[in-house]
Write a protein that holds these residues in place. Structure first.
Motif, mmCIF file in Angstrom:
data_model
loop_
_atom_site.group_PDB
_atom_site.id
_atom_site.type_symbol
_atom_site.label_atom_id
_atom_site.label_comp_id
_atom_site.label_asym_id
_atom_site.label_seq_id
_atom_site.Cartn_x
_atom_site.Cartn_y
_atom_site.Cartn_z
ATOM 1 N N VAL A 32 0.755 -1.257 0.000
ATOM 2 C CA VAL A 32 0.000 0.000 0.000
ATOM 3 C C VAL A 32 0.788 1.312 0.000
ATOM 4 N N CYS A 33 2.072 1.332 0.241
ATOM 5 C CA CYS A 33 2.793 2.605 0.354
ATOM 6 C C CYS A 33 2.642 3.430 -0.936
ATOM 7 N N VAL A 34 2.267 4.711 -0.775
ATOM 8 C CA VAL A 34 2.105 5.568 -1.955
ATOM 9 C C VAL A 34 3.310 6.501 -2.141
ATOM 10 N N ARG A 35 4.337 6.270 -1.351
ATOM 11 C CA ARG A 35 5.585 7.053 -1.430
ATOM 12 C C ARG A 35 5.338 8.551 -1.305
ATOM 13 N N CYS A 36 4.484 8.921 -0.360
ATOM 14 C CA CYS A 36 4.197 10.345 -0.148
ATOM 15 C C CYS A 36 5.365 11.037 0.545
ATOM 16 N N GLY A 37 6.201 10.261 1.234
ATOM 17 C CA GLY A 37 7.397 10.822 1.878
ATOM 18 C C GLY A 37 7.148 11.412 3.260
ATOM 19 N N ALA A 38 5.922 11.293 3.777
ATOM 20 C CA ALA A 38 5.632 11.894 5.094
ATOM 21 C C ALA A 38 6.495 11.287 6.204
ATOM 22 N N CYS A 39 6.911 10.045 6.009
ATOM 23 C CA CYS A 39 7.711 9.384 7.050
ATOM 24 C C CYS A 39 9.206 9.662 6.897
ATOM 25 N N ALA A 40 9.606 10.177 5.741
ATOM 26 C CA ALA A 40 11.026 10.171 5.366
ATOM 27 C C ALA A 40 11.945 10.791 6.413
ATOM 28 N N PRO A 88 12.317 5.623 6.580
ATOM 29 C CA PRO A 88 11.440 4.453 6.701
ATOM 30 C C PRO A 88 10.911 3.964 5.355
ATOM 31 N N VAL A 89 10.557 4.895 4.476
ATOM 32 C CA VAL A 89 10.002 4.496 3.187
ATOM 33 C C VAL A 89 11.011 3.669 2.393
ATOM 34 N N LEU A 90 12.273 4.017 2.489
ATOM 35 C CA LEU A 90 13.291 3.282 1.730
ATOM 36 C C LEU A 90 13.684 1.996 2.457
ATOM 37 N N PHE A 100 3.197 9.139 11.599
ATOM 38 C CA PHE A 100 3.081 10.176 10.573
ATOM 39 C C PHE A 100 2.589 9.629 9.231
ATOM 40 N N CYS A 101 2.503 8.307 9.094
ATOM 41 C CA CYS A 101 2.106 7.714 7.817
ATOM 42 C C CYS A 101 0.583 7.763 7.666
ATOM 43 N N PRO A 102 0.078 8.351 6.588
ATOM 44 C CA PRO A 102 -1.383 8.438 6.429
ATOM 45 C C PRO A 102 -2.045 7.060 6.328
ATOM 46 N N TYR A 103 -1.263 6.039 5.994
ATOM 47 C CA TYR A 103 -1.823 4.683 5.887
ATOM 48 C C TYR A 103 -1.506 3.829 7.119
ATOM 49 N N GLY A 104 -0.814 4.415 8.064
ATOM 50 C CA GLY A 104 -0.479 3.658 9.281
ATOM 51 C C GLY A 104 0.495 2.522 9.023
ATOM 52 N N ILE A 105 1.304 2.649 7.988
ATOM 53 C CA ILE A 105 2.279 1.575 7.712
ATOM 54 C C ILE A 105 3.284 1.536 8.860
ATOM 55 N N ASP A 106 3.436 0.362 9.413
ATOM 56 C CA ASP A 106 4.231 0.207 10.619
ATOM 57 C C ASP A 106 5.577 -0.404 10.254
HETATM 58 S S1 SF4 Z 1 4.299 7.944 5.061
HETATM 59 FE FE1 SF4 Z 1 3.440 5.891 4.660
HETATM 60 S S2 SF4 Z 1 2.623 5.989 2.581
HETATM 61 FE FE2 SF4 Z 1 3.969 7.792 2.829
HETATM 62 S S3 SF4 Z 1 5.999 7.079 2.094
HETATM 63 FE FE3 SF4 Z 1 5.991 6.696 4.288
HETATM 64 S S4 SF4 Z 1 5.269 4.567 4.496
HETATM 65 FE FE4 SF4 Z 1 4.729 5.241 2.400
#
Ligand code: SF4
Ligand code: SF4
Length: 533
Positions: free
Chosen positions: A93-101, A117-119, A172-178
């Motif tokens: 599901v990650c949309v690579r929005c970068g909010a977690c970066a 985290p995204v990477l 901070f992830c809008p999808y709650g990716i843990d």
């Molecule tokens: S915040 Fe969530 S959806 Fe956005 S890049 Fe990070 S893991 Fe992916």
């Protein structure tokens, strides 16, 4: 082996955030001394029945893997994708929005893009795509897929052991990716071919052998608790009981072994003993369940279950009503998030009710285990404790929310309530560094070893800077927390970044303030430091 020398703090803070020229898939991992942890020692793997025990180190060219290591890992990945829906979801599901970066303390402290985290997740996702998705199978790199090679495996090892499973990014992830769950899967897969670190495997093996991470025999546990009772007598004039393996006690008390065996945890343990004595609690320590920590969480789900089972087996054997748990971090993640479906529900125990206040802890209805901070906050709130906060007037306190109690349990107010009742000088750190947004100590999840010190100091730097700010503004000299790993790791972190700030448990602070029946006039705190008159 000698440890790598780490640069001085004024050099380490010069962080280079310029990404490498090469794309991330083409940038090889660099096992630089001071940035990785030693491998699991063969005898510890054997003790735990883990595969491929052997002598090797991560900086070696040849990792001595089984011939069919790729097949083992891909089969393990398939099994886990089928078993854990969260894993499958996080792979898709990650949309690579970068909010977690920029939310990971390891990225902030190292500037290494693979610590975003995204990477970090992409390290595993790229292999998932290659072997488990049609686009990945057809289009390879164009679809963000790559083969599982030895270099990829080495990269997994490096970066999954540079994640403390703190879960800050997930806030901070809008999808709650843990990412902690992804790291756990990565480590679990690495374990299938015998790639793990000794700082995790040895405590787990010791826990099986003697009941606690440090491998202390039952007689040693008893001696330490009795030494602490003597110290309490010296400071307060009150002789407290040391109930051990007491059948028929109301409550089994379980705490991390760091509280019995290492300063500053020992002062926190003295705090528990004084509190229990003062309220006349019918409780017991156990030499079998002499460890609250669960290094299975940093190894595999199966190991979490095996280690956690000991606590509940002991509660059943002793015939207690329920379990009270001390100041620990990851023990509470296991209890709060996994216990019920892994080892529970613990139907042979009673729903916890405080014998002193009558409060029913409905949140622990299923696990039958109550956090000491909830228990003590309830005692204070119901007026059952006499406290003199002036006895902590020599201390200026700030509070570090330990990642697991804060993010995995939502235990935010109770420790603060205790602190505010036990001292007069409490100062919060910056709002975006506390509560659910708390910054990690930089050395949880088994990374608190000496060979990994540069990464620890880099990863802990954001936490340390927030402490530095309140030290400079308010003269803070104590950092309180409710986690045994934090008490150990934050001590090194403060010595490096913010000298002059010492670390303590919340129940040490409480015990300084606790007025006990029959006590002598107190002239020092539990550490022997002179009180202000
Ligand atoms: S915040 Fe969530 S959806 Fe956005 S890049 Fe990070 S893991 Fe992916
Ligand atoms: S869980 Fe913590 S250490 Fe791991 S990637 Fe997220 S923020 Fe970083």
């Amino acid at each position: 082996m000698s440890f790598a020398k780490i640069p001085k703090s004024d050099q380490l803070i010069q962080i280079n955030y310029t990404p490498p020229q090469t794309s991330w898939m083409e940038t090889p991992v660099d096992f630089r001394p001071g940035t990785w942890s030693y491998s699991g020692v063969a005898k510890n793997l054997t003790y735990l029945d883990l595969p491929n025990p052997r002598a090797w180190q991560p900086a070696d060219v040849d990792w001595k893997l089984p011939e069919n290591w790729q097949a083992i890992i891909l089969e393990g990945m398939k099994e886990r994708l089928e078993k854990y829906r969260s894993f499958r979801l996080f792979m898709d599901v990650c949309v690579r929005c970068g909010a977690c970066a920029d939310k990971c303390h390891f990225y902030i402290g190292t500037g290494d893009p693979k610590n975003m985290p995204v990477l970090r997740a992409e390290l595993l996702r790229s292999v998932y795509r290659r072997y488990f998705t049609t686009t990945g199978k057809l289009f390879g790199k164009l679809a963000g897929a790559r083969d599982l090679t030895i270099d990829v495996l080495k990269e997994w090892f490096y970066y999954f052991y540079q994640c403390t499973e703190c879960r800050r990014c997930s806030v901070f992830c809008p999808y709650g990716i843990d990412q902690a769950e992804i790291t756990m899967m990565g480590r679990e897969l690495l374990n299938l071919v015998g790639c793990n670190i000794n700082w995790v495997i040895e405590p787990a093996a010791n826990c099986f052998r003697t009941g606690n991470h440090l491998g202390i025999q039952p007689g040693g546990v008893k001696d330490m608790l009795e030494f602490m009772a003597d110290d309490i007598f010296d400071r307060t004039g009150v002789r407290v009981d040391v109930p051990i393996n007491k059948k028929g006690a109301d409550i089994l008390f379980v705490t991390p072994s760091g509280d019995y065996f290492a300063d500053p945890g020992t002062y926190t343990c003295m705090g528990y003993m004084m509190l229990f004595h003062e309220i006349g609690l019918n409780y017991t320590f156990s030499t079998y369940a002499s460890e609250g920590g669960n290094f299975g969480l940093f190894t595999s789900h199966e190991m979490v279950k095996r280690l956690n089972a000991k606590i509940y087996a002991e509660a059943k054997r002793l015939g207690v009503k329920w379990i009270l748990g001390g100041e620990c971090g990851h023990m509470w993640r296991v209890i709060h998030q996994y216990m019920d479906t892994m080892n529970g529900p613990a139907e042979y125990l009673s729903e916890p009710v405080s014998p002193i206040t009558g409060t029913r802890f409905e949140n622990a209805k299923s696990t039958k285990m109550v956090h000491i901070a909830e228990f003590t906050a309830d005692l204070i709130q119901k007026g059952k404790l006499k406290l003199d906060p002036r006895r902590n007037d020599h201390l200026k306190i700030t509070y570090h929310d330990s990642c697991n109690p804060a993010r995995a349990m939502g235990l935010l107010e109770e420790p603060r309530f205790i602190i505010q009742n036990a001292c007069n000088h409490f100062y919060e750190m910056a709002e975006d560094t506390i509560r659910e947004k708390t910054l990690c100590c930089g050395a949880g999840a088994g990374l608190g070893n000496d060979e990994n010190m540069e990464t620890r100091m880099r990863g802990g730097m954001p936490r340390a800077m927030a402490v530095k700010q309140v030290k400079e503004k308010h003269g803070v000299n104590r950092l309180a927390c409710i986690c045994a790993i934090d008490r150990a790791t934050l001590t090194s972190l403060m010595d490096y970044w913010v000298p002059g700030v010492k670390v303590m448990g919340v129940h040490e602070l409480l015990a300084n303030a606790l007025i006990m029946k029959g006590e002598k006039e107190r002239t020092t705190d539990l550490r022997g430091e002179t009180l202000i008159k």
